[in-house]
Design a protein around this motif. Structure first.
Motif, PDB file in Angstrom:
ATOM      1  N   ASN A  37       0.898  -1.253   0.099  1.00 21.68           N
ATOM      2  CA  ASN A  37      -0.040  -0.043   0.104  1.00 21.68           C
ATOM      3  C   ASN A  37       0.679   1.101  -0.177  1.00 21.68           C
ATOM      4  OD1 ASN A  37      -2.622   0.926  -0.180  1.00 21.68           O
ATOM      5  ND2 ASN A  37      -2.893   1.183   2.095  1.00 21.68           N
ATOM      6  N   PHE A  55      12.360   6.494 -16.703  1.00 22.39           N
ATOM      7  CA  PHE A  55      13.472   7.272 -17.201  1.00 22.39           C
ATOM      8  C   PHE A  55      14.782   6.586 -17.456  1.00 22.39           C
ATOM      9  CE2 PHE A  55      11.449  10.911 -14.644  1.00 22.39           C
ATOM     10  CZ  PHE A  55      10.480  11.007 -15.467  1.00 22.39           C
TER      11      PHE A  55
ATOM     12  N   GLU B  33       0.103  18.816  -3.522  1.00 24.71           N
ATOM     13  CA  GLU B  33       1.094  18.062  -2.825  1.00 24.71           C
ATOM     14  C   GLU B  33       0.405  17.291  -1.807  1.00 24.71           C
ATOM     15  OE1 GLU B  33       1.374  21.106  -3.748  1.00 24.71           O
ATOM     16  OE2 GLU B  33       3.421  21.835  -4.186  1.00 24.71           O
ATOM     17  N   ARG B  34      -0.508  17.787  -0.961  1.00 25.62           N
ATOM     18  CA  ARG B  34      -1.156  17.467   0.096  1.00 25.62           C
ATOM     19  C   ARG B  34      -2.337  16.456  -0.343  1.00 25.62           C
ATOM     20  NH1 ARG B  34      -4.778  20.372   4.694  1.00 25.62           N
ATOM     21  NH2 ARG B  34      -5.016  18.533   5.774  1.00 25.62           N
ATOM     22  N   PRO B  37      -0.463  13.416  -3.460  1.00 23.49           N
ATOM     23  CA  PRO B  37       1.102  13.645  -3.587  1.00 23.49           C
ATOM     24  C   PRO B  37       1.599  12.644  -4.881  1.00 23.49           C
ATOM     25  CG  PRO B  37       0.376  12.535  -1.626  1.00 23.49           C
ATOM     26  CD  PRO B  37      -0.779  12.864  -2.356  1.00 23.49           C
ATOM     27  N   TYR B  38       0.967  11.457  -4.733  1.00 23.15           N
ATOM     28  CA  TYR B  38       1.836  10.301  -5.928  1.00 23.15           C
ATOM     29  C   TYR B  38       1.734  11.135  -7.468  1.00 23.15           C
ATOM     30  CZ  TYR B  38       1.844   6.128  -8.582  1.00 23.15           C
ATOM     31  OH  TYR B  38       2.389   5.131  -9.635  1.00 23.15           O
ATOM     32  N   THR B  41       3.862  14.330  -7.563  1.00 26.68           N
ATOM     33  CA  THR B  41       5.160  14.028  -7.717  1.00 26.68           C
ATOM     34  C   THR B  41       5.634  13.489  -9.379  1.00 26.68           C
ATOM     35  OG1 THR B  41       5.204  13.570  -5.312  1.00 26.68           O
ATOM     36  CG2 THR B  41       7.093  12.945  -6.771  1.00 26.68           C
ATOM     37  N   LYS B  42       4.724  12.704  -9.638  1.00 24.27           N
ATOM     38  CA  LYS B  42       5.059  11.938 -11.014  1.00 24.27           C
ATOM     39  C   LYS B  42       4.805  13.058 -11.974  1.00 24.27           C
ATOM     40  CE  LYS B  42       4.785   7.171 -11.422  1.00 24.27           C
ATOM     41  NZ  LYS B  42       4.254   6.095 -12.174  1.00 24.27           N
ATOM     42  N   LEU B  45       8.346  15.159 -12.080  1.00 25.87           N
ATOM     43  CA  LEU B  45       9.317  14.557 -12.239  1.00 25.87           C
ATOM     44  C   LEU B  45       9.164  14.252 -13.907  1.00 25.87           C
ATOM     45  CD1 LEU B  45       9.717  11.580  -9.674  1.00 25.87           C
ATOM     46  CD2 LEU B  45      11.021  13.529 -10.200  1.00 25.87           C
ATOM     47  N   TYR B  46       7.905  13.945 -14.518  1.00 29.73           N
ATOM     48  CA  TYR B  46       7.874  13.842 -16.034  1.00 29.73           C
ATOM     49  C   TYR B  46       8.173  15.153 -16.673  1.00 29.73           C
ATOM     50  CZ  TYR B  46       6.634   8.993 -16.091  1.00 29.73           C
ATOM     51  OH  TYR B  46       6.892   7.572 -16.114  1.00 29.73           O
ATOM     52  N   LEU B  65       6.756  12.616 -22.978  1.00 24.28           N
ATOM     53  CA  LEU B  65       7.012  12.743 -21.574  1.00 24.28           C
ATOM     54  C   LEU B  65       6.026  14.086 -20.953  1.00 24.28           C
ATOM     55  CD1 LEU B  65      10.977  12.297 -20.952  1.00 24.28           C
ATOM     56  CD2 LEU B  65       9.177  10.769 -19.946  1.00 24.28           C
ATOM     57  N   PRO B  91      -5.639   9.881   3.465  1.00 27.78           N
ATOM     58  CA  PRO B  91      -5.997   8.631   3.126  1.00 27.78           C
ATOM     59  C   PRO B  91      -5.492   7.357   4.211  1.00 27.78           C
ATOM     60  CG  PRO B  91      -4.224   9.161   1.389  1.00 27.78           C
ATOM     61  CD  PRO B  91      -4.714  10.556   2.314  1.00 27.78           C
ATOM     62  N   ILE B  92      -5.946   6.620   4.597  1.00 30.99           N
ATOM     63  CA  ILE B  92      -5.716   5.438   5.698  1.00 30.99           C
ATOM     64  C   ILE B  92      -5.449   4.359   4.958  1.00 30.99           C
ATOM     65  CG2 ILE B  92      -6.757   6.817   7.565  1.00 30.99           C
ATOM     66  CD1 ILE B  92      -9.020   4.750   7.167  1.00 30.99           C
ATOM     67  N   PRO B  93      -4.713   3.432   5.495  1.00 35.11           N
ATOM     68  CA  PRO B  93      -4.438   2.270   4.937  1.00 35.11           C
ATOM     69  C   PRO B  93      -6.007   1.439   4.501  1.00 35.11           C
ATOM     70  CG  PRO B  93      -3.000   2.363   6.479  1.00 35.11           C
ATOM     71  CD  PRO B  93      -3.933   3.477   6.621  1.00 35.11           C
ATOM     72  N   ARG B  94      -6.013   1.190   3.355  1.00 34.73           N
ATOM     73  CA  ARG B  94      -7.067   0.275   3.001  1.00 34.73           C
ATOM     74  C   ARG B  94      -7.132  -1.228   3.874  1.00 34.73           C
ATOM     75  NH1 ARG B  94      -6.357   0.627  -3.343  1.00 34.73           N
ATOM     76  NH2 ARG B  94      -4.197   0.632  -2.641  1.00 34.73           N
TER      77      ARG B  94
END
Lengths: 306, 104
Positions: A37, A55, B33-34, B37-38, B41-42, B45-46, B65, B91-94
């Protein structure tokens, strides 16, 4: 020169091979991270690792193994961080185990009153829940003293009521006659004369007949209550024995009556231990025989003799 | 003609990179970001990689890209808006629920 070129080519090939090998290891780490997760627990680390791995492969495709190496190194580090960070927050596994159904408890209810014995204060006697399973005592009517036994008569505090001009006893007098019956039962040695009386309204013969019929009706009632017929004598006197003046309405009502005379008094006075409303006769002084009739409450208006 | 075709590369890449940049600015403005975030961030970077490829005149890769960066940026902005609107906590763990007796 040839050797140098071969060495450089070999170095380059080995470098590309190392990057691919590292990338493969990073792939494994990323799979582990995703299983733990990491997208929720370490989203930035996962994103950095995935991006740099992509990359690195792009750089390899472009023949830039040095840049690929940099990317794959960054990817490897981030993937390890993602795995480490998400280890603590892996998906929670909740195992729900089927529980055995609770044993059925059947409450014992001995008296079957719907109140189980554990709550029943009277487990052997049925009773409502409101009374904790105990029977509720029926509200018994206070014994009404309708009959008083004198030495020579049974005095009644109500008049026997009949249907007008008939000898049919009204139900409202049943209780009174039942009490009379109880008194007679309690003194088996006595004989009772049931006397029927009327006022002087109407023909004497008719009154005589009606008073006889009414005395007979009372006798029949008492016999049905279990009194030996031989102990009862019914006699109609018509208007011949008035106890009050027939000149007034109240007097006429007093004259319309039934009396119970004890014609063979027992040696011992008729005590009625079980009879309601009876009083011992012997100790009591003889009541004064005045103008007040012994059993003469005024007859009701609904029961005139004619 | 050759000049025109050659010019299409950098121009087209620049346009796509600019679009990705705009999308990323929106994602950040939505507090990506809050709340996402995933994806944020991607996208970051891309887009950086797209610019790097652009600098090396590898426009095809840069465009590819940049488009990926734009998709992540838009996804981040959308997710951030949803979570912010519903005031959803982080989010909390599923959890997975397993019934040992249940048939699979």
């Amino acid at each position: 020169v040839k050797s140098a070129l071969v060495f450089l080519l070999a170095l380059g090939c080995s470098s590309v091979g190392a990057v691919r090998g590292t990338a493969s290891a990073v792939d494994d780490d990323l799979r582990t991270a995703r299983d733990q997760n990491a997208e929720t627990c370490a989203p930035r680390e996962l994103a950095v690792a995935e991006s740099n791995l992509a990359f690195a492969r792009l750089a390899l495709d472009e023949g830039d193994s040095q840049r690929a190496d940099e990317h794959v190194a960054l990817a490897a580090r981030s993937a390890r961080e993602a795995v480490a960070k998400s280890k603590e927050c892996a998906r929670v596994k909740v195992v729900v185990r089927e529980q055995a159904p609770p044993p059925k408890v059947t409450a014992v209810d001995t008296d079957r009153d719907g109140v189980p014995d554990v709550e029943d204060q009277c487990p052997n006697e049925p009773g409502p829940k409101e009374n904790h399973g105990c029977p509720v005592a029926a509200p018994s009517a206070p014994p009404q003293k309708l009959v008083i036994v004198r030495r020579d008569r049974i005095e009644i505090r109500q008049q026997v009521r009949f249907r007008p001009n008939r000898s049919e006893i009204l139900p409202s007098s049943y209780e009174l006659l039942r009490q009379v019956a109880n008194v007679i039962k309690a003194a088996p040695a006595i004989t009772v004369r049931i006397e029927g009386h009327t006022d002087n309204v109407g023909k004497k013969q008719k009154n005589m007949r009606l008073s006889q019929q009414r005395a007979d009706a009372v006798k029949t009632f008492l016999v049905r209550q279990g009194i030996d017929e031989k102990r009862l004598v019914a006699q109609g006197f018509g208007p011949t024995r008035p106890v009050a003046s027939n000149a007034t309405r109240a007097g006429k009502a007093a004259n319309r009556r039934v009396e119970f005379r004890i014609v063979q008094p027992d040696a011992s006075p008729p005590a009625a231990p079980g009879a309601a409303g009876t009083t011992p006769a012997a100790p009591a002084p003889r009541p004064p025989e005045t103008s007040t009739p012994p059993a003469s409450t005024p007859a009701p208006n609904d029961a005139p003799p004619k | 003609m050759i000049l025109l075709v050659a010019a299409c590369g950098p121009v087209g890449a620049t346009s796509v990179v600019n679009d990705a940049e705009v999308a990323l600015i929106r994602a950040h403005a939505a507090n990506g970001e809050r709340y996402a975030p995933y994806e944020t961030t991607k996208a970051d970077l891309y887009l950086a990689k797209a610019k790097e490829e652009q600098d090396h005149a590898r426009y095809a890769s840069a465009v590819e890209l940049a488009r990926t960066a734009q998709q992540y940026a838009e996804s981040a902005a959308k997710k951030a808006a949803e979570r912010k609107g519903s005031d959803e906590p982080p989010p909390i763990p599923r959890a997975t629920i397993e019934h040992p007796g249940a048939k699979k």
